[in-house]
Design an enzyme around this catalytic site. Structure first.
Site, short mmCIF file in Angstrom:
data_model
loop_
_atom_site.label_atom_id
_atom_site.label_comp_id
_atom_site.label_asym_id
_atom_site.label_seq_id
_atom_site.Cartn_x
_atom_site.Cartn_y
_atom_site.Cartn_z
CB SER A 6 3.56 -5.43 0.84
OG SER A 6 2.93 -4.05 0.47
CG HIS A 31 -0.87 -6.89 1.91
ND1 HIS A 31 -1.64 -6.97 2.87
CD2 HIS A 31 -0.40 -5.23 2.44
CE1 HIS A 31 -2.20 -6.15 3.64
NE2 HIS A 31 -1.06 -4.98 3.56
CG ASP A 33 0.04 -1.99 2.00
OD1 ASP A 33 -0.77 -2.00 2.76
OD2 ASP A 33 1.30 -2.53 2.03
CG MET A 35 -1.07 3.82 2.25
SD MET A 35 0.79 4.42 2.44
CE MET A 35 1.16 2.31 2.97
CG HIS A 64 -3.87 -2.77 5.04
ND1 HIS A 64 -2.49 -2.76 5.16
CD2 HIS A 64 -4.87 -2.22 5.71
CE1 HIS A 64 -2.74 -1.90 6.57
NE2 HIS A 64 -3.91 -1.86 6.85
CG MET A 66 -3.52 1.44 6.07
SD MET A 66 -1.86 1.40 5.41
CE MET A 66 -2.09 0.58 3.94
CG MET A 135 -1.59 -2.04 11.22
SD MET A 135 -1.03 -2.48 9.39
CE MET A 135 0.53 -1.95 9.31
CG ASP A 173 0.95 -4.98 6.71
OD1 ASP A 173 2.01 -4.96 6.37
OD2 ASP A 173 -0.21 -4.40 6.53
#
Ligand code: DX5
Ligand code: ZN
Length: 224
Positions: A6, A31, A33, A35, A64, A66, A135, A173
């Site tokens: 990540s 990966h 993330d 956010m 991913h 979020m 998750m 994850d």
């Protein structure tokens, strides 16, 4: 079996060279993330980072999301060359159109589920997805401890996949390290996101190799 480092745990001062370091360490998947400071109480980075990284790596790039409004991000990520986009099942009735949209953009489709959400929520979508992200911490921050209560969800996802002869990857994850990756592998996970667990090690290549061999051993012991 895939290990996906990540980028959240990398040095944000030099994301391009960190990405190359990850690739040189033997990773085939990265990966990312995303956010938004609303769906989760933290902000990371957006499509612009993919625009910069895409020409610099051959790794499979997965985002991913979020985010409370993933609809505004799908096209930019697709345009900049992402390979897979994961949205959260907690978005409720917006999940179906979002999955369709990702597919229509020609990208692989991922669906994520938070620790407190019951696994039955993902059941209606299993046929439509390439990846189910379970998750194993509450999303928002790297470096949190693994929540062991999520293990039965991995087992259930593996049972459904077998029974229905589906092919989605089961990704975990959050808090994934040498110990917890083995636990998740035994439960049925095949794709392992790890931030702190890998980046905190002195040598990323050695750490990746070690995690891979631990996961292989755990999977072999359960006959996978
Ligand atoms: C958490 C993110 C994870 C995070 C994992 O909100 O979804 O991908 O980077 O970090 P570690 O491995 O440090 O728990
Ligand atoms: Zn993530």
């Amino acid at each position: 079996m895939i290990i996906a480092p990540s980028l959240l745990a990398a040095n944000f001062g030099r994301l391009a060279s960190e990405t190359q370091r990850v690739e040189r360490a033997g990773a085939e998947r990265l990966h990312l993330d995303i956010m938004d400071g609303h769906f989760v109480p933290n902000i990371s980075f957006g499509p612009e980072v993919v625009r910069v990284l895409r020409p610099r790596t051959r790794m499979f790039l997965e985002a991913h999301l979020m985010c409370s409004k993933p609809e505004i991000l799908l096209e930019p990520f697709a345009k900049f060359g992402i390979d897979l986009i994961t949205i959260h099942v907690e978005l409720g009735e917006r999940v179906t159109p979002l999955l369709w949209k990702i597919r229509s953009l020609g990208k692989q489709v991922g669906l994520a589920i938070n620790p407190p959400t019951t696994i039955s929520m993902v059941q209606p979508y299993l046929k439509q997805i390439d990846l189910l992200l379970i998750m194993t911490v509450n999303p928002g921050f790297g470096g949190q401890p693994f929540i062991a209560e999520t293990l039965p969800k991995i087992q259930q996802a593996a049972v459904w996949r077998r029974e229905r002869q589906l092919t989605y990857r089961i990704e975990v994850d959050g808090g994934i390290n040498f110990t917890t990756s083995a636990e998740c592998a035994r439960a049925g996970a095949d794709t392992f996101v790890s931030g702190t667990g890998l980046f905190a090690q002195r040598n990323l290549r050695t750490a990746m190799r070690k995690m891979r061999s631990i996961v292989r051993g755990a999977r072999a012991a359960t006959g996978r």
